[in-house]
Design a protein around this motif. Sequence first.
Motif, mmCIF file in Angstrom:
data_model
loop_
_atom_site.group_PDB
_atom_site.id
_atom_site.type_symbol
_atom_site.label_atom_id
_atom_site.label_comp_id
_atom_site.label_asym_id
_atom_site.label_seq_id
_atom_site.Cartn_x
_atom_site.Cartn_y
_atom_site.Cartn_z
ATOM 1 N N MET A 40 0.807 -1.619 0.417
ATOM 2 C CA MET A 40 -0.150 0.068 -0.708
ATOM 3 C C MET A 40 1.197 1.158 -0.063
ATOM 4 S SD MET A 40 -2.994 1.217 2.360
ATOM 5 C CE MET A 40 -2.500 0.333 3.862
ATOM 6 N N VAL A 41 0.738 1.778 -0.832
ATOM 7 C CA VAL A 41 1.273 3.785 -0.857
ATOM 8 C C VAL A 41 1.213 3.885 0.460
ATOM 9 C CG1 VAL A 41 1.897 5.228 -1.944
ATOM 10 C CG2 VAL A 41 1.299 3.390 -3.084
ATOM 11 N N ARG A 42 1.866 5.126 1.167
ATOM 12 C CA ARG A 42 1.373 5.561 1.789
ATOM 13 C C ARG A 42 1.339 6.927 1.287
ATOM 14 N NH1 ARG A 42 4.659 5.314 8.085
ATOM 15 N NH2 ARG A 42 6.468 4.645 5.827
ATOM 16 N N ARG A 43 0.787 8.036 1.947
ATOM 17 C CA ARG A 43 0.856 9.654 1.734
ATOM 18 C C ARG A 43 1.623 10.722 2.864
ATOM 19 N NH1 ARG A 43 -4.751 11.757 -1.209
ATOM 20 N NH2 ARG A 43 -4.738 9.907 -2.370
ATOM 21 N N ARG A 44 2.172 10.903 2.742
ATOM 22 C CA ARG A 44 3.033 11.479 3.000
ATOM 23 C C ARG A 44 2.950 13.866 2.651
ATOM 24 N NH1 ARG A 44 8.581 10.092 5.013
ATOM 25 N NH2 ARG A 44 8.243 7.425 4.613
ATOM 26 N N ARG A 45 2.831 13.848 3.820
ATOM 27 C CA ARG A 45 2.416 15.306 3.652
ATOM 28 C C ARG A 45 3.962 16.373 2.847
ATOM 29 N NH1 ARG A 45 -1.672 19.112 6.952
ATOM 30 N NH2 ARG A 45 -2.980 17.573 6.846
ATOM 31 N N ARG A 46 3.536 17.215 1.922
ATOM 32 C CA ARG A 46 4.858 17.920 1.357
ATOM 33 C C ARG A 46 4.448 18.933 1.190
ATOM 34 N NH1 ARG A 46 9.109 13.427 -0.944
ATOM 35 N NH2 ARG A 46 7.995 11.871 -0.152
ATOM 36 N N SER A 47 5.325 19.779 0.457
ATOM 37 C CA SER A 47 4.842 21.349 0.298
ATOM 38 C C SER A 47 5.021 21.659 -0.921
ATOM 39 C CB SER A 47 5.759 22.275 1.556
ATOM 40 O OG SER A 47 5.457 22.026 2.414
ATOM 41 N N PRO A 48 4.123 21.785 -1.700
ATOM 42 C CA PRO A 48 4.705 21.843 -3.310
ATOM 43 C C PRO A 48 5.571 23.588 -3.597
ATOM 44 C CG PRO A 48 2.065 22.317 -2.965
ATOM 45 C CD PRO A 48 2.694 21.518 -1.711
ATOM 46 N N ALA A 49 6.238 23.087 -4.639
ATOM 47 C CA ALA A 49 6.898 24.477 -5.094
ATOM 48 C C ALA A 49 5.702 24.639 -6.111
ATOM 49 C CB ALA A 49 8.495 24.547 -4.353
ATOM 50 N N THR A 50 6.297 25.940 -7.069
ATOM 51 C CA THR A 50 6.315 26.529 -8.271
ATOM 52 C C THR A 50 6.961 27.710 -9.021
ATOM 53 O OG1 THR A 50 4.656 26.565 -10.168
ATOM 54 C CG2 THR A 50 4.203 28.061 -7.732
ATOM 55 N N PRO A 51 7.574 27.141 -9.904
ATOM 56 C CA PRO A 51 8.290 28.503 -10.027
ATOM 57 C C PRO A 51 7.550 30.397 -10.466
ATOM 58 C CG PRO A 51 8.161 27.593 -12.085
ATOM 59 C CD PRO A 51 7.709 26.850 -10.620
ATOM 60 N N CYS A 52 8.588 31.403 -10.002
ATOM 61 C CA CYS A 52 7.371 32.244 -10.095
ATOM 62 C C CYS A 52 8.684 33.803 -10.606
ATOM 63 C CB CYS A 52 7.001 32.651 -8.971
ATOM 64 S SG CYS A 52 6.270 34.344 -8.975
ATOM 65 N N PRO A 53 8.264 34.343 -12.081
ATOM 66 C CA PRO A 53 8.708 35.029 -12.537
ATOM 67 C C PRO A 53 9.246 35.796 -12.018
ATOM 68 C CG PRO A 53 7.051 34.378 -14.188
ATOM 69 C CD PRO A 53 7.530 33.292 -12.370
ATOM 70 N N ASP A 54 7.478 36.639 -10.915
ATOM 71 C CA ASP A 54 7.530 38.009 -11.096
ATOM 72 C C ASP A 54 7.503 37.901 -9.720
ATOM 73 O OD1 ASP A 54 8.165 40.825 -9.341
ATOM 74 O OD2 ASP A 54 7.046 41.427 -11.601
ATOM 75 N N VAL A 55 8.408 37.221 -8.066
ATOM 76 C CA VAL A 55 7.896 37.361 -6.407
ATOM 77 C C VAL A 55 7.412 38.637 -6.105
ATOM 78 C CG1 VAL A 55 8.564 37.163 -4.495
ATOM 79 C CG2 VAL A 55 9.560 36.199 -6.728
ATOM 80 N N THR A 56 7.671 39.583 -6.428
ATOM 81 C CA THR A 56 6.719 41.251 -5.867
ATOM 82 C C THR A 56 5.247 41.272 -6.457
ATOM 83 O OG1 THR A 56 9.181 42.029 -5.993
ATOM 84 C CG2 THR A 56 6.840 43.397 -5.813
ATOM 85 N N ALA A 57 5.611 40.343 -7.744
ATOM 86 C CA ALA A 57 3.852 40.517 -8.305
ATOM 87 C C ALA A 57 3.265 39.842 -7.575
ATOM 88 C CB ALA A 57 3.609 40.641 -9.884
ATOM 89 N N ALA A 58 3.449 38.432 -7.790
ATOM 90 C CA ALA A 58 3.327 37.084 -6.852
ATOM 91 C C ALA A 58 3.007 37.746 -6.197
ATOM 92 C CB ALA A 58 3.790 36.257 -6.951
ATOM 93 N N LYS A 59 3.852 37.608 -5.056
ATOM 94 C CA LYS A 59 3.135 38.975 -3.100
ATOM 95 C C LYS A 59 2.371 39.372 -3.170
ATOM 96 C CE LYS A 59 5.579 39.474 1.132
ATOM 97 N NZ LYS A 59 6.879 40.763 0.866
ATOM 98 N N ALA A 60 1.864 40.438 -4.486
ATOM 99 C CA ALA A 60 0.868 41.320 -4.516
ATOM 100 C C ALA A 60 -0.543 40.779 -4.639
ATOM 101 C CB ALA A 60 0.966 43.077 -5.058
ATOM 102 N N PHE A 61 -0.713 40.334 -5.803
ATOM 103 C CA PHE A 61 -1.404 39.220 -6.214
ATOM 104 C C PHE A 61 -2.237 38.491 -5.043
ATOM 105 C CE2 PHE A 61 -3.831 36.140 -8.834
ATOM 106 C CZ PHE A 61 -4.346 36.669 -9.299
ATOM 107 N N SER A 62 -0.844 37.549 -4.491
ATOM 108 C CA SER A 62 -1.968 36.700 -3.568
ATOM 109 C C SER A 62 -2.274 37.072 -2.464
ATOM 110 C CB SER A 62 -0.053 35.576 -3.366
ATOM 111 O OG SER A 62 0.094 35.017 -4.681
ATOM 112 N N GLY A 63 -1.204 37.960 -1.636
ATOM 113 C CA GLY A 63 -2.225 38.717 -0.698
ATOM 114 C C GLY A 63 -3.146 39.918 -1.074
ATOM 115 N N ASP A 64 -3.089 40.631 -1.704
ATOM 116 C CA ASP A 64 -4.117 41.439 -1.685
ATOM 117 C C ASP A 64 -5.723 41.408 -2.287
ATOM 118 O OD1 ASP A 64 -2.708 43.793 -0.971
ATOM 119 O OD2 ASP A 64 -1.438 44.380 -1.978
ATOM 120 N N VAL A 65 -5.476 41.003 -3.828
ATOM 121 C CA VAL A 65 -6.502 40.465 -4.354
ATOM 122 C C VAL A 65 -7.013 39.076 -4.307
ATOM 123 C CG1 VAL A 65 -6.745 38.962 -6.964
ATOM 124 C CG2 VAL A 65 -5.499 40.928 -6.727
ATOM 125 N N LEU A 66 -6.804 37.902 -3.619
ATOM 126 C CA LEU A 66 -6.787 36.129 -3.068
ATOM 127 C C LEU A 66 -6.947 36.475 -1.785
ATOM 128 C CD1 LEU A 66 -4.587 34.158 -5.193
ATOM 129 C CD2 LEU A 66 -6.992 34.846 -6.092
#
Length: 76
Positions: free
Chosen positions: A1-27
């Motif tokens: 049986m396959v046991r699931r483990r919690r992992r933190s997914p990661a994704t590339p981001c070309p503009d960290v500043t814009a992503a921070k503003a969008f994720s915090g302010d809009v979402l």
Amino acid sequence: MVRRRRRSPATPCPDVTAAKAFSGDVLGLDVTEQNGILMLHQATRRHVHLLPTADHTLATYTIRTFRARSRRHRSR
């Protein structure tokens, strides 16, 4: 049986500043930044890491690894 483990997914981001503003302010997500890496904190207590990359290309395949048990399978 396959046991699931919690992992933190990661994704590339070309503009960290814009992503921070969008994720915090809009979402409305809780966003923290440490050493240039963003962490999006979800209500399920899971985190998504946004890694700063300027020239990222998507992978053409994914490799999954599973642990194998050393015990023999019992027939019922």
